[in-house]
Each structure stands twice: as C-alpha cells, then as structure tokens.
Design an enzyme around this catalytic site. Structure first.
Site, short mmCIF file in Angstrom:
data_model
loop_
_atom_site.label_atom_id
_atom_site.label_comp_id
_atom_site.label_asym_id
_atom_site.label_seq_id
_atom_site.Cartn_x
_atom_site.Cartn_y
_atom_site.Cartn_z
N GLY A 1 0.83 -1.20 0.00
CA GLY A 1 0.00 0.00 0.00
C GLY A 1 0.85 1.24 0.00
N PRO A 2 0.24 2.39 -0.27
CG PRO A 2 -1.36 3.99 -0.76
CD PRO A 2 -1.19 2.55 -0.50
N PRO A 3 2.52 4.94 1.07
CG PRO A 3 4.29 6.32 0.49
CD PRO A 3 3.06 5.70 -0.06
N GLY A 4 2.42 5.58 4.58
CA GLY A 4 1.63 6.20 5.64
C GLY A 4 0.29 5.57 5.89
CB VAL A 5 -1.82 3.03 4.34
CG1 VAL A 5 -2.21 3.99 3.26
CG2 VAL A 5 -0.83 2.01 3.85
N GLY A 6 -0.11 2.67 7.40
CA GLY A 6 -0.08 1.88 8.62
C GLY A 6 0.57 0.52 8.48
CB THR B 1 5.82 0.68 9.79
OG1 THR B 1 6.24 0.95 8.47
CG2 THR B 1 7.00 0.37 10.67
CB SER C 1 -5.68 3.39 -16.58
OG SER C 1 -4.95 4.39 -15.92
CE LYS D 1 -6.34 4.03 -12.12
NZ LYS D 1 -6.55 3.20 -13.29
P1 ADP Z 1 3.68 2.92 6.40
O1 ADP Z 1 4.55 1.96 7.06
O2 ADP Z 1 2.55 2.28 5.66
O3 ADP Z 1 4.37 3.89 5.55
P2 ADP Z 1 3.18 3.82 9.05
O4 ADP Z 1 2.90 2.52 9.67
O5 ADP Z 1 4.49 4.45 9.31
O6 ADP Z 1 2.94 3.74 7.52
O7 ADP Z 1 2.02 4.80 9.47
C1 ADP Z 1 2.14 6.18 9.51
C2 ADP Z 1 1.42 6.71 10.74
O8 ADP Z 1 0.03 6.57 10.60
C3 ADP Z 1 1.80 5.98 12.00
O9 ADP Z 1 2.00 6.92 13.00
C4 ADP Z 1 0.60 5.13 12.29
O10 ADP Z 1 0.44 4.94 13.65
C5 ADP Z 1 -0.52 5.90 11.72
N1 ADP Z 1 -1.59 5.05 11.22
C6 ADP Z 1 -1.64 4.44 10.02
N2 ADP Z 1 -2.78 3.74 9.88
C7 ADP Z 1 -3.49 3.94 11.01
C8 ADP Z 1 -4.78 3.50 11.45
N3 ADP Z 1 -5.56 2.72 10.71
N4 ADP Z 1 -5.17 3.87 12.67
C9 ADP Z 1 -4.41 4.66 13.42
N5 ADP Z 1 -3.21 5.15 13.07
C10 ADP Z 1 -2.74 4.77 11.86
#
Ligand code: ADP
Length: 791
Positions: A373-378, A380, A696, A739
């Site tokens: 998934g895209p960055p920042g979606v949780g 890690t 697309s 999208k």
């Molecule tokens: P990734 O690894 O996908 O790039 P991260 O895990 O670093 O993203 O997530 C970025 C931030 O968003 C973290 O601080 C994380 O706790 C928070 N976060 C992401 N998804 C959720 C969620 N569903 N609920 C609560 N916090 C989330």
C-alpha cells in the site's frame, strides 16, 4: 627362668652343624601382622607391657622367645585362645630400649614350634613348646627342580618390577637348594596376608609349601605387573600435566616478554565462557573454539586479532538459543490491533487468522505476510502491533535501494571491514531469535552485477530452507525458522517474482477523508499532544479544524502529512506555552492559518469550469490514486501529434490509439475530415516534472481529443479511467479503490469505469460509494455521451 631338670627341659636341634639348645618352656609374645619364618631376621617393635616383660625376661636368660600371631590383630590384650598354636621359636639377637619406653628387638626365627600349654599367664606369658620339623623330600626330582626354578625366576621378576633386584639377591637365590628354605625365604619377603603366611607356616611338607608359595608368588607378580602399569600411566599423566603446565607458563612468560598483558588471558577466558553460554549447535561451537585458539596465538594488538575478535563478538552476541514465549490470546491480540489502528478490517482479520493457526499448530511453516500500500497507511505500525500482540520483539530493516547481495547475507570475512548481513545484525540487536522482523520496501530491491539480493532474501524467508540460513560473514548456519517475517511494499508489480510467489499480499489502500478525520481524532492527535508535552486540557481542537487540515493541507492516501501538520500545530502551541502564555488554546477553522499558513490544496476542483479539450483522468500511483488532467490544443499545422508532460511509452501509445480512433470515427463524431490535416495536435499532461505512465488514460485522452475537435466542453465533475482499443472498446484497469479515493479528494462527482471493473466496486468503501456515481461503460461512445456537454 628357674633352673630345672636339664634333660626334660632342653631340646636339641642340629642346625648347619651347630647345636641349639632350647628350653621347652620359654616366654611367649603375641605378634600382630607378621609371621616369622625359620632363619628370618626381622626387627620387632614391642610396646605392650606384657610383651616388653616377656622380651626382658628372655634376654636375661637364653634369649629364646616363642612368637605366635594373634588371630585378631586389633586386639590389645590377647588371651591364650586368641593366638595361633603354631608359631616360631626365635632368638632375640639385639634389643634396644627406645626413649618412649618401647623396645626394638631384632629377632631371628630358629624353628617352627607348637604351643603345648600356657605355663604362666600373669605378668607375661610363658609357654611349653614342642618343635616341629619340616618334611623335606628325599631327593630333588625334576618336578621339584622345575618348581624351584619357577619360584626363583618369578621372585627375581617380582623384585625387578619393584626395582629391588640386585645381583646379591640373585646369588642368594641360586644357592638355595632346599625347597623348604626357598619357600620360607620367598614367603618372608612376599608381604603376604597374615592368614596366608600362617597357612604356610603350618604346612610342614616342604614341597607342598613351596607349591603354595609359587601360587601366591604368581598372584603377587600379576598384581605387581598391573600395579606397575597403572603407575606408569599415572606417571605419564603427571609428567604430561607437568610438561603442559611448564609450557603454558613459558608461553605466558613469552607473552609477557612481548608486552602482552594478562588482559588477553582474561579475554580468552571470557570468550570461552560466553561461547559455552550461547548454547551453539555442536559444529558451530567447535568452529568458535577453533577461532578462539587462533586468537590466543595471535599478537594481542594485531589487526588480524581484531578481525577474529570482532567475529567472536558477533558469534557470542547472536541469540542462538534466546527465545521469547509467544502470547497467543486471540481476543487480547484483537484488542491490541484495535487499540492501535482504526479500520483496516481485512488486514486485522488476516493477522488474527494467522495467530489462531499458530496457536493451534505452532509448528506450521508460516506464510510470509506482505502489506502492500501507499506510504503512511499503517504498514509498519501494523507490524509493530503484531509484535506487541504476540509479545515478541520487533525489528525493522529497509531494503529500499539495496543492490548488493552482501547487504542481506554479509561479506566474507576476508574483506576488510566485513560485517554480517542485515538480517543477522537485526537479530543481534533484538537479542532474541524469534522477533517480528519487518523488511520494508521489498519492491525497491535492486538487482545488478553486484548480485541478486532477492535470491539471498529468498533463502532467509523461505520456511523450507531458512532453518539453515548461511551468512557469508558468520560462515555457519543460523536457524531463522522462529522469525516472523513481515514485508512491506508500495506496489506489488516490482516485487521479484520468486519472492512474490512465496508471500501472501494484504493490500492497504489508503483512507477516505472521513476515515482520516476519525484516525486523527482518535489516534494521531492524542499522540501528538503527548509527544509535544501538552495536556488535553491545554488544547481544544475543533472537529472542523481537523477536517480542514485533512482536506486543505494534505493530499495523500496515507497519514504522514496529516501527522506532520498536527505535529506542527501542537509544536506551535507548545512554544506559546513555553513562552509563558496561559489559558486554553483553541484550534478552529478560522485560526488555522495562524498555525499552518494558507491552505495548500483547494477543496474545490482546480478547474472550476468545464472546458474544451480538458478531460479528467484518474491515475494510480505509488502514493495512492490521483486525478490527472489531460489538455489538448489544436493549432494550424500539418496534422502532427505532439505529446508533452513526461508521458511514458504506454501512455504515448494510448494517445496514438485514441487519435486513430477519433480519425477513424470522425464522421460519426461530427468532426470535419480536413481538421486532422490542417491542424497540429498537442496533448499535454500538466505537472510535467512528474513522470507518468500506465495503461488507463486511453478514454480520457480520447475524450479530450474529441472535445478539442468538436468544440464541446468536457464536464469537469466527471472523472474517467479505462484503456481504449482501436475499435473504441473500453478495456479494464487496476487500482480502482485508490483511484476513486483520488477522485473523491479531487471533488469529482461521477466516475466512468470499464464494464469489466464492475466487480471491483465491491471493495470500494460505502462512504465513498455514497459520494461518487460510478458508471460502467463498454464503448468510448458511451464515455463521450456522458462526459461531453451539449453545446
Ligand atoms: P507505512 O509503514 O505504511 O508507511 P506507518 O505505519 O508508518 O505507515 O504509518 C504512519 C502513521 O500513521 C503511523 O504513526 C501510524 O500509527 C498511523 N496510522 C496508520 N494507519 C493507522 C490506522 N488505521 N489507525 C491509526 N493510526 C494509523
């Protein structure tokens, strides 16, 4: 002794021509542990009062004493029945009084005798005796001769074994020709047990006595041979130990001479202890100890020694046998996951399934999970939550841009500065051999002449082979089967196929605005408030302000930017408080610009009006879905096609196909044929610095072209995605969920999608579906009908 009747009292014995006259009644002395044979000369220590008196008495008269062995040597005061009847008449040759009152008497056996009666019992014993004569054979036949020779030879051997043999003894033995004398001589030197010796004494037949002596001698010889063997062994052992000790001391001295201190010795001992403590597999321990011996032989400060030392450090710090116990309470695990993450139901469900299977069958070779998934979606933070739920340690390694196999598997030790690979380094840091090990950005692995990291990774990840993972640096197998590997990637397309094959992808697609607002409220904001040293009471964030931040200050699929913006607001408030301002700080839509500056993204569509030649496509990117404007302009020319905006090859081909379709259907579309020849066509996709590609955009380009040629405006609230064929068919696309999220962010109301993507609508969140109208199409004509506004 009183004078008595001489005939009655004197016994006459002929001894080598001498005549001994021995009284029949003589003092008697019980002796312990020793049988005195005839002719034997032997010192006796006399300590008991009765015995001393007996000796003194006999010395005063004829010097004869009857020596009889007491049956129990422990007995202090033996009575008449406690001594053997058969004993020896001996003559006291010499007597010395010792300072402690004891007497040392040198006695010589004269004749065997039988005790007839006790004449006196008080003060000291006096007994009547009768001499016993040995029965010597009439002649020495061959058998006796052989027996005698045997006894003599064995005696010499025995003495030789004991190191007591000398020429004199040999002479003495060779001169004896009487079996009885030989038996007595040998018996008296044999260290026999008292019972055996007494038995011999009582045997009057000389040949029989000699035979028994021969047996005892043989046994003694056997015993002494074994004893000698043991002693030689012990001596060898001792001398080897002494030699080793001596050499070790010498080595120490040499080391000291070379300026090497006791530190080295202490270090070696410490390493040895640590190696033992590690509980390495047998072969590995052997290798480690071998390296330790090498270290021992090196100069303490040499560069070679430091290489070996680093290597040994690495070995002893690896968690060979340190494991954390898995906590597999599924309910608790769910709580942990819910506590840390909002939504993400599918991913959570999959994780809980995984844990459940692990609980029921701990030995199942695990699937490798990969979050895409895209960055920042949780991704890690989900990995962290798994570790937390299972109470395992967590370690994360980013593989982005790694091209060299050695990064995974380590360098061989021959290289200067060689190190183990990232996996073992990670485990070393964790200190346990079963952490949750996250490998980030697996889709960004490189692959070139320096080696293929993916094949090394495969070895580490594959449950079939990772129990013997071999790191080049460590050079011994390490068991990775306990490690729970979790991978992350932004896109699945570029994951090396061999790896892709072995993992289970879990897609995390990004969040809608509403979801982001909830996550910000429940998770991000409380965390940021705490991180910045604020309290909940000090700050009052209005829900609208959060919504504004989401929609006007961020444009992303994930949450990173949102997190940063919230952090920025909290930081600014923290500064105000630190500067001494008091009160509660309210963050509202109105004062948001004070904290974050002017909005960076306008909520409304950038294009407020519908325009000719401008269509809105939808694109899928690594960071989520996005809208994509396609601008087309015509200007007088010769019908040439100009494409700009860093369009990739696939998109260029889409553009050509769209143009061909337009040309081929010009009549139906109401386009003048001349228009194609007299105009040059310019297709541009703005934001030219960003490369764009993908199959697309076909229908969006076709719509922009037809709009430009017909002069009809394209509805700016309509977004579209789909590839085009030359016949005008609309072909399916991927990434519909991303999208549509992108479309929603861009303020689009209607989304045109290929008919074949209808099934994907199932995955679109309800909240998105309620805000967007999806229209499925098969042909470009339908697209044009929907998107182009009537003039
Ligand atoms: P990734 O690894 O996908 O790039 P991260 O895990 O670093 O993203 O997530 C970025 C931030 O968003 C973290 O601080 C994380 O706790 C928070 N976060 C992401 N998804 C959720 C969620 N569903 N609920 C609560 N916090 C989330």
């Amino acid at each position: 002794m009183a004078e008595a009747d001489i005939d009655d009292l004197i016994e006459i014995i002929e001894k080598e021509g001498n005549v001994e006259e021995i009284p029949k009644v003589i003092p008697m002395m019980p002796v312990r542990d020793v049988v005195v044979f005839t002719d034997m000369l032997l010192p006796l220590f006399v300590g008991r009062e009765k015995s001393i008196k007996a000796i003194e008495e006999c010395v005063e008269f004829d010097r004869y004493v009857f020596l009889s062995v007491q049956k129990d040597s422990e007995m202090e005061k033996p009575g008449p029945s406690d001594v053997y009847d058969i004993g020896t008449i001996a003559r006291v040759q010499k007597m010395i009084k010792m300072p402690d009152g004891r007497i040392k008497a040198l006695v010589q056996g004269i004749s065997k005798a039988k005790l007839i009666e006790f004449v006196q019992k008080r003060s000291f014993f006096k007994v009547r005796v009768e001499t016993i004569f040995d029965v010597e054979p009439d002649s020495i036949d061959i058998e006796i001769e052989a027996l005698m020779r045997n006894v003599k030879e064995n005696s010499e051997k025995l003495l030789a074994l004991k190191g007591e043999f000398s020429g004199d003894v040999g002479d003495l033995l060779s001169h004896i020709d009487s079996p009885g004398k030989l038996a007595d001589l040998v018996a008296s030197n044999l260290n026999l047990k008292v019972e055996d010796a007494q038995g011999l004494l009582e045997t009057t037949d000389a040949v029989e006595r000699l035979t028994r002596v021969n047996d005892l001698l043989a046994r003694e010889l056997d015993l002494s041979t074994v004893q000698a063997k043991i002693q030689t062994h012990v001596k060898d052992e001792i001398s080897k130990n002494q030699r080793d000790y001596y050499l070790r001391e010498q080595v120490k001295a040499i080391h000291r001479e070379l300026g090497e201190s006791d530190d080295k010795i202490a270090e070696i001992a410490e390493f040895k202890q640590k190696i033992k403590k590690c509980k390495l597999p047998e072969a590995c321990e052997k290798e480690a100890l071998k390296q330790l011996t090498r270290l021992e032989q090196m100069h303490f400060d040499s560069s070679e020694a430091s290489v070996v030392r680093t290597y040994l450090d690495c070995i002893v710090e690896l968690p060979w046998s340190k494991t954390t116990k898995d906590f597999l309470d599924i309910k608790k695990a769910q709580e942990v996951l819910d506590q840390n993450h909002y939504g993400l139901d599918k991913a959570k469900e999959r994780i809980l399934e995984y844990l459940s299977v692990r609980k029921l069958n701990p030995n199942k070779k695990g699937q490798i999970i990969c979050f895409v998934g895209p960055p920042g979606v949780g991704k890690t933070s989900l990995g962290r939550a798994i570790a937390k739920a299972m109470k395992r340690k967590f370690h994360r390694v980013s593989l982005g841009g790694i091209r060299d196999e050695a990064e995974i598997r380590g360098h061989r030790r021959t290289y200067i500065g060689a190190m183990p690979g990232r996996i073992l380094q990670g485990l070393r840091q964790c200190g346990t051999n079963n952490p949750v090990f996250m490998l980030d950005e697996i889709d960004k692995l490189g692959n070139d002449f320096r080696g293929d990291p993916s094949s090394a990774l495969l070895e580490a990840l594959d449950p079939e082979q990772n129990s013997e993972f071999s790191d080049h640096y460590l050079n011994m197998p390490f068991d990775l089967s306990g490690v729970l590997f979790v991978l992350t990637a932004n896109m699945a397309d570029t994951i090396p196929s061999a790896l892709l094959d072995r993992m289970e992808l879990i897609h995390l697609t990004g969040y809608t605005r509403q979801e982001k607002v909830v996550i910000a409220k429940q998770h991000l904001l409380p965390r940021k408030i705490k991180d910045n040293g604020l309290t909940r009471r000090a700050i009052n964030f209005s829900p609208n302000a959060i919504e504004s931040i989401v929609s006007e200050y961020t444009l992303e699929a994930g949450l990173r930017e949102l997190e940063r913006k919230l952090d920025s607001v909290c930081r600014k408030i923290a500064r105000q408080i630190a500067e001494g301002q008091k009160g509660r700080f309210a963050v509202t839509c109105q004062n948001l610009t004070r904290y974050l500056g002017p909005p960076q993204y306008i909520n409304e569509m950038d294009q407020e009006e519908s325009q000719v030649g401008l269509a809105t496509g939808l694109a899928w990117t690594e960071v989520g879905g996005e809208h994509l404007y396609i601008e087309t302009s015509l200007f007088p020319g010769k019908g040439e096609l100009l494409l700009t905006g860093q369009i990739g090859e696939v998109m260029q081909e889409s553009a050509r196909a769209a143009l061909t379709y337009t040309k081929a259907n010009q009549e139906e579309l109401g386009i003048d044929k001349e228009a194609f020849d007299s105009n040059d066509i310019h297709i541009h996709v703005p934001a030219g610095a960003i490369p764009k590609d993908g199959p697309s955009a076909g229908i969006a380009i076709a719509t922009a072209l037809v709009s430009a040629f017909t002069g009809k405006k394209v509805n700016n609230k309509v977004g579209m995605t789909g590839e085009i064929s030359l016949r005008g068919r609309v072909l399916p696309i991927g990434g519909l969920k991303e999208k549509s999220l992108g479309a929603l962010r861009a303020g689009i109301k209607t989304v045109i999608i290929p008919e074949k993507n209808k099934k994907d609508l199932h995955d679109i969140p309800k909240s998105v579906k309620s805000k967007l109208t999806f229209i499925c199409v098969k042909d470009v004509r339908e697209v044009l009908d929907l998107a182009l506004e009537a003039e």
